[in-house]
Design a protein around this motif. Sequence first.
Motif, PDB file in Angstrom:
ATOM      1  N   ALA A  69       0.808  -1.221   0.000  1.00 16.57           N
ATOM      2  CA  ALA A  69       0.000   0.000   0.000  1.00 16.57           C
ATOM      3  C   ALA A  69       0.844   1.274   0.000  1.00 16.57           C
ATOM      4  CB  ALA A  69      -0.927   0.006   1.209  1.00 16.57           C
ATOM      5  N   ILE A  70       2.143   1.168   0.198  1.00 13.79           N
ATOM      6  CA  ILE A  70       2.998   2.355   0.352  1.00 13.79           C
ATOM      7  C   ILE A  70       2.844   3.321  -0.822  1.00 13.79           C
ATOM      8  CG2 ILE A  70       5.411   3.136   0.429  1.00 13.79           C
ATOM      9  CD1 ILE A  70       4.419   2.134   3.114  1.00 13.79           C
ATOM     10  N   ARG A  71       2.790   2.804  -2.023  1.00 18.62           N
ATOM     11  CA  ARG A  71       2.668   3.680  -3.204  1.00 18.62           C
ATOM     12  C   ARG A  71       1.382   4.520  -3.134  1.00 18.62           C
ATOM     13  NH1 ARG A  71       2.737   1.535  -9.423  1.00 18.62           N
ATOM     14  NH2 ARG A  71       2.304   3.538 -10.364  1.00 18.62           N
ATOM     15  N   ASN A  74       1.651   7.148  -0.329  1.00 21.19           N
ATOM     16  CA  ASN A  74       2.416   8.331  -0.744  1.00 21.19           C
ATOM     17  C   ASN A  74       1.585   9.247  -1.630  1.00 21.19           C
ATOM     18  OD1 ASN A  74       4.713   7.653   0.697  1.00 21.19           O
ATOM     19  ND2 ASN A  74       5.583   6.466  -0.980  1.00 21.19           N
ATOM     20  N   ARG A  75       0.809   8.675  -2.521  1.00 18.48           N
ATOM     21  CA  ARG A  75      -0.074   9.486  -3.376  1.00 18.48           C
ATOM     22  C   ARG A  75      -1.129  10.198  -2.532  1.00 18.48           C
ATOM     23  NH1 ARG A  75      -1.024   5.109  -8.191  1.00 18.48           N
ATOM     24  NH2 ARG A  75       0.971   5.445  -9.245  1.00 18.48           N
ATOM     25  N   HIS A  76      -1.691   9.474  -1.574  1.00 17.40           N
ATOM     26  CA  HIS A  76      -2.692  10.049  -0.670  1.00 17.40           C
ATOM     27  C   HIS A  76      -2.103  11.250   0.080  1.00 17.40           C
ATOM     28  CE1 HIS A  76      -5.935  10.192   2.301  1.00 17.40           C
ATOM     29  NE2 HIS A  76      -5.041  10.033   3.274  1.00 17.40           N
ATOM     30  N   MET A  77      -0.920  11.049   0.647  1.00 15.19           N
ATOM     31  CA  MET A  77      -0.273  12.139   1.397  1.00 15.19           C
ATOM     32  C   MET A  77       0.049  13.316   0.493  1.00 15.19           C
ATOM     33  SD  MET A  77       2.215  10.403   4.271  1.00 15.19           S
ATOM     34  CE  MET A  77       3.393   9.820   3.086  1.00 15.19           C
ATOM     35  N   LEU A  78       0.516  13.051  -0.703  1.00 15.69           N
ATOM     36  CA  LEU A  78       0.836  14.124  -1.646  1.00 15.69           C
ATOM     37  C   LEU A  78      -0.404  14.953  -1.973  1.00 15.69           C
ATOM     38  CD1 LEU A  78       2.994  15.411  -3.486  1.00 15.69           C
ATOM     39  CD2 LEU A  78       2.269  13.809  -5.260  1.00 15.69           C
ATOM     40  N   ALA A 121      -7.569  12.823  -2.812  1.00 14.82           N
ATOM     41  CA  ALA A 121      -7.015  12.261  -1.574  1.00 14.82           C
ATOM     42  C   ALA A 121      -8.036  11.360  -0.888  1.00 14.82           C
ATOM     43  CB  ALA A 121      -6.581  13.377  -0.633  1.00 14.82           C
ATOM     44  N   GLY A 122      -9.289  11.762  -0.880  1.00 12.36           N
ATOM     45  CA  GLY A 122     -10.341  10.944  -0.278  1.00 12.36           C
ATOM     46  C   GLY A 122     -10.546   9.638  -1.022  1.00 12.36           C
ATOM     47  N   TRP A 123     -10.493   9.715  -2.352  1.00 11.19           N
ATOM     48  CA  TRP A 123     -10.625   8.497  -3.153  1.00 11.19           C
ATOM     49  C   TRP A 123      -9.476   7.541  -2.830  1.00 11.19           C
ATOM     50  CZ3 TRP A 123      -7.602   6.247  -6.980  1.00 11.19           C
ATOM     51  CH2 TRP A 123      -8.203   5.188  -7.651  1.00 11.19           C
ATOM     52  N   GLY A 125      -7.744   7.510  -0.072  1.00  8.40           N
ATOM     53  CA  GLY A 125      -7.967   7.021   1.288  1.00  8.40           C
ATOM     54  C   GLY A 125      -8.936   5.857   1.303  1.00  8.40           C
ATOM     55  N   GLY A 126      -9.993   5.946   0.496  1.00 10.34           N
ATOM     56  CA  GLY A 126     -10.927   4.831   0.375  1.00 10.34           C
ATOM     57  C   GLY A 126     -10.258   3.597  -0.195  1.00 10.34           C
ATOM     58  N   LYS A 127      -9.365   3.806  -1.160  1.00 14.73           N
ATOM     59  CA  LYS A 127      -8.624   2.681  -1.744  1.00 14.73           C
ATOM     60  C   LYS A 127      -7.743   2.018  -0.689  1.00 14.73           C
ATOM     61  CE  LYS A 127      -5.600   1.569  -5.619  1.00 14.73           C
ATOM     62  NZ  LYS A 127      -4.790   2.111  -6.723  1.00 14.73           N
ATOM     63  N   LEU A 128      -7.166   2.821   0.202  1.00 11.98           N
ATOM     64  CA  LEU A 128      -6.323   2.263   1.262  1.00 11.98           C
ATOM     65  C   LEU A 128      -7.135   1.390   2.217  1.00 11.98           C
ATOM     66  CD1 LEU A 128      -4.110   5.379   2.029  1.00 11.98           C
ATOM     67  CD2 LEU A 128      -3.407   3.273   0.858  1.00 11.98           C
ATOM     68  N   VAL A 129      -8.353   1.821   2.510  1.00 12.11           N
ATOM     69  CA  VAL A 129      -9.196   1.056   3.436  1.00 12.11           C
ATOM     70  C   VAL A 129      -9.837  -0.142   2.738  1.00 12.11           C
ATOM     71  CG1 VAL A 129     -11.278   1.142   4.871  1.00 12.11           C
ATOM     72  CG2 VAL A 129      -9.650   3.030   4.927  1.00 12.11           C
ATOM     73  N   TYR A 130     -10.509   0.107   1.620  1.00 11.27           N
ATOM     74  CA  TYR A 130     -11.290  -0.957   0.987  1.00 11.27           C
ATOM     75  C   TYR A 130     -10.461  -1.849   0.067  1.00 11.27           C
ATOM     76  CZ  TYR A 130     -15.161   1.666   2.876  1.00 11.27           C
ATOM     77  OH  TYR A 130     -16.013   2.310   3.727  1.00 11.27           O
ATOM     78  N   GLY A 131      -9.413  -1.292  -0.537  1.00 11.74           N
ATOM     79  CA  GLY A 131      -8.572  -2.081  -1.418  1.00 11.74           C
ATOM     80  C   GLY A 131      -7.441  -2.775  -0.681  1.00 11.74           C
ATOM     81  N   HIS A 132      -6.716  -2.014   0.120  1.00 10.14           N
ATOM     82  CA  HIS A 132      -5.567  -2.566   0.850  1.00 10.14           C
ATOM     83  C   HIS A 132      -5.938  -3.040   2.254  1.00 10.14           C
ATOM     84  CE1 HIS A 132      -2.655  -1.376  -2.223  1.00 10.14           C
ATOM     85  NE2 HIS A 132      -3.239  -0.189  -2.266  1.00 10.14           N
ATOM     86  N   ARG A 133      -7.146  -2.721   2.700  1.00  8.33           N
ATOM     87  CA  ARG A 133      -7.659  -3.122   4.013  1.00  8.33           C
ATOM     88  C   ARG A 133      -6.820  -2.580   5.173  1.00  8.33           C
ATOM     89  NH1 ARG A 133     -11.903  -5.798   4.326  1.00  8.33           N
ATOM     90  NH2 ARG A 133     -11.457  -6.751   6.330  1.00  8.33           N
TER      91      ARG A 133
END
Length: 142
Positions: A69-71, A74-78, A121-123, A125-133
Amino acid sequence: MRHPLHPALVHFPIACWSLATAADLASLLMGEPAWRFAGIVLLAGIGFSIPAMLAGLLELARLDGDNPAIRDINRHMLMVMAALCCYVASLFLRLHGTHFVAPGLLAIGLSVLGFLCLGVAGWLGGKLVYGHRLGVSPLPPA
């Protein structure tokens, strides 16, 4: 505490910045009451963003460096940092000393750009939760 704090805190800056952008656009028709409100919630959103970002960094520190999920993190933080920069610049453009003045088109444009960055960023963030769990309890065994 095992429940991540970051998801609970992000609602405050998101709400404030969304209201600020809406009020900025409304100020083109409504004038001073809308742009004054925009300035106040813009400032509040910037203030609320600091603890939300710190909580996100604490969650990041708990992850392994080779997490897939790191990639996306980093995009989320950017995108969040880009939104913050847009909103801070917009705030400075509407301040005269310690008083709010009517925002020009650049200040309103930066607010809209910040909102777009916030949406991406919100999208993510959702990917981090729902995609990467991330931040989600493990699924029970079947």
